[in-house]
Design an enzyme around this catalytic site. Structure first.
Site, short mmCIF file in Angstrom:
data_model
loop_
_atom_site.label_atom_id
_atom_site.label_comp_id
_atom_site.label_asym_id
_atom_site.label_seq_id
_atom_site.Cartn_x
_atom_site.Cartn_y
_atom_site.Cartn_z
N GLU A 91 11.23 -6.04 3.42
CA GLU A 91 12.02 -7.01 4.18
C GLU A 91 13.50 -6.65 4.15
O GLU A 91 14.19 -6.73 5.18
CB GLU A 91 11.80 -8.42 3.62
CG GLU A 91 10.41 -8.98 3.86
CD GLU A 91 10.04 -9.03 5.32
OE1 GLU A 91 10.90 -9.43 6.14
OE2 GLU A 91 8.90 -8.65 5.66
N HIS B 72 10.10 -2.77 10.79
CA HIS B 72 8.89 -2.54 10.00
C HIS B 72 8.07 -1.39 10.59
O HIS B 72 7.51 -0.57 9.85
CB HIS B 72 8.03 -3.81 9.96
CG HIS B 72 8.58 -4.89 9.08
ND1 HIS B 72 8.87 -4.69 7.75
CD2 HIS B 72 8.88 -6.19 9.33
CE1 HIS B 72 9.32 -5.80 7.22
NE2 HIS B 72 9.35 -6.73 8.15
N HIS C 291 14.42 -6.78 13.49
CA HIS C 291 13.87 -6.76 12.13
C HIS C 291 12.39 -6.38 12.16
O HIS C 291 11.94 -5.52 11.39
CB HIS C 291 14.05 -8.14 11.49
CG HIS C 291 13.29 -8.34 10.23
ND1 HIS C 291 13.83 -8.14 8.98
CD2 HIS C 291 12.00 -8.72 10.01
CE1 HIS C 291 12.92 -8.39 8.06
NE2 HIS C 291 11.80 -8.75 8.67
N GLU C 292 11.62 -7.02 13.05
CA GLU C 292 10.18 -6.75 13.13
C GLU C 292 9.91 -5.30 13.54
O GLU C 292 9.02 -4.65 12.99
CB GLU C 292 9.51 -7.71 14.12
CG GLU C 292 9.51 -9.17 13.69
CD GLU C 292 8.80 -9.38 12.37
OE1 GLU C 292 7.79 -8.69 12.12
OE2 GLU C 292 9.25 -10.23 11.58
#
Length: 475
Positions: free
Chosen positions: A415, A339, A335-336
């Site tokens: 997100e 970004h 997920h990070e």
């Protein structure tokens, strides 16, 4: 006629009085709006006493009740600290606290042989006194939050001595950065001529990039211990995942966040080909010192009388957080890294710098307006630092509120996109379970008022993220 007469009288007031009144009115309007939203959310905490059916599969009633009570305590604390902060700010404005502190700074400079012509020196003394006042008035609130609320709910890991040492260290480090940067910025504004706003913006851009670059290597280690993630399966899988998306990973660190709090986190930093990942030890089930403490407390004899109370040990063990398994840690990192891969980091930097440039440009337009200074008690002088304070903090406050809300909306969108990226890496199932664990570990309350969450939440509510991931898992 009475209302129109009042409006006419208002417009006939001196400009500085209208400005001052508008600033106070807007400040209290924002405060009352925030309080209204907080009370809506507090009503949710009070009335939602049972696990909703849609949460039955992901949260037990004990965890639900613990998170509800934790958020209620935080809500109460937020109300009183917010009321104090708003009242303090209003009294400072009404009783001329800013011009008083400026005059006091001038007197201190005079004792050292610096006259009024040394405006930058006086500005640095003003900043030092203002930040010292802020630190001292905020200290009781920080102490209560850490040693009453966080302690009560099992999050605090600090001793009073560690807390005070940490607070002093933070203050000193802040001054070491704030004072030199401020003096250079003021000097650039003074000598920059008609286009000083361009030079000031470029300077703050360079400073922000330098701080981001050196923070994790030179600033963060002053407060927390960073150690390389040991060789093993987790590190290998992190490196494989980073390579699969062309993330230029150079190092993976574990930060000992458990000495301060049992809240967990993960992030990456660095520019260009020098990216590094930082994992909080509280995030890692196999690495967390807290989990080792659980084993020690449950498997060893009490070390002293203070620890000899079996009920206290049980409570301590019960409040420890479990962290995530390796697969879940990889999903969180997926997920990070999403970004980064999706350009969210670059987009945020661009938005931030566009905003910074706009603010400096408008500052250049407004700095010559003497009525702005007069509104806050500066009738005979217009110090540059005070101009920055008045314009950036007070005059721009409506714009800042709108921008903050827009960035919150954008953040939630980012997100969802990062979750979708983790899904493309095949991590939807693991991210689903990781989000549940992290919410449980941090005692996040999964039910929220729609208006409160819309205004405040930079991350989508848990249920919305889980529903999106559940849809992803089915494809």
């Amino acid at each position: 006629m009475g209302m129109w007469a009042s409006l006419d009288a208002l417009w006939e007031m001196p400009a500085e009085k209208r400005i001052f009144g508008a600033v106070l009115l807007f400040s209290w309007t924002v405060y009352l709006w925030e309080t209204f939203l907080a009370q809506r959310q507090r009503r949710i905490y009070k009335t939602t006493t049972h696990v909703p059916p849609e949460l039955g599969q992901i949260m037990d009633s004990e965890t639900f009740e613990k998170s509800r009570l934790y958020q209620l305590d935080k809500s109460t604390f937020s109300f009183w600290s917010g009321l104090y902060s708003e009242t303090e700010g209003t009294l400072i404005l009404l009783f001329g606290g800013i011009p008083y502190l400026w005059r006091l700074s001038g007197r201190f400079c005079g004792y050292a042989g610096f006259g009024p012509e040394y405006e930058i020196t006086q500005s640095l003394v003003f900043l030092l006194l203002a930040t010292l006042f802020s630190a001292l008035t905020g200290l009781p609130w920080s102490l209560y939050n850490t040693f009453v609320i966080e302690e009560k709910h099992g999050f605090n890991q600090q001793t009073l001595g560690f807390f005070m040492k940490d607070a002093i260290k933070k203050f000193v480090v802040t001054q070491c950065i704030l004072l030199p940067v401020s003096s250079l910025l003021l000097y650039i504004i003074k000598i920059g001529g008609d286009y000083f706003f361009i030079y000031a913006w470029l300077f703050t851009l360079v400073v922000s990039l330098v701080l981001v670059t050196i923070y994790a290597d030179y600033i963060a280690p002053l407060f927390d211990k960073f150690t390389p993630l040991p060789e093993g399966k987790l590190k290998e899988e992190i490196e494989v995942m980073a390579k699969s998306i062309d993330f230029p990973l150079t190092k993976v660190y574990v930060v000992e966040g458990s000495k301060r709090s049992s809240h967990s986190n993960a992030y990456f930093y660095g520019f260009f080909k020098n990216k590094r990942i930082v994992l909080f030890d509280t995030l890692l089930e196999e690495y967390s010192v807290l989990n080792k403490d659980i084993q020690e407390d449950s498997g060893m004899e009490p070390r002293n009388e203070e620890e000899g109370n079996s009920e206290e040990i049980k409570a301590k063990v019960k409040n420890k957080k479990q962290g995530c398994k390796n697969e879940e840690v990889l999903a969180v990192l997926g997920h990070e890294l999403g970004h980064w891969k999706l350009g969210h980091t670059v987009k945020n930097i661009i938005i931030s710098q566009m905003n910074s440039f706009l603010c400096f440009f408008l500052f250049a337009v407004l700095i010559g307006r003497k009525e702005l200074f007069a509104a806050f008690g500066f009738y005979d002088s217009q110090p540059t630092l005070i101009g920055l304070l008045i314009i950036f903090q007070f005059i721009f406050s409506p714009y800042n509120e709108v921008l903050s809300f827009c960035l919150t909306v954008l953040s939630r969108r980012f997100e969802f996109q990062a979750d979708a990226f983790a899904k493309k890496l095949g991590k939807a199932k693991d991210l689903y379970s990781a989000l549940i664990k992290l919410n449980k570990d941090n005692l996040g309350f999964p039910v929220s008022d729609w208006l409160f969450s819309m205004w405040h939440y930079s991350h989508p509510p848990l249920l919305e993220r889980l529903q999106a991931l559940k849809t992803m898992k089915q494809h």
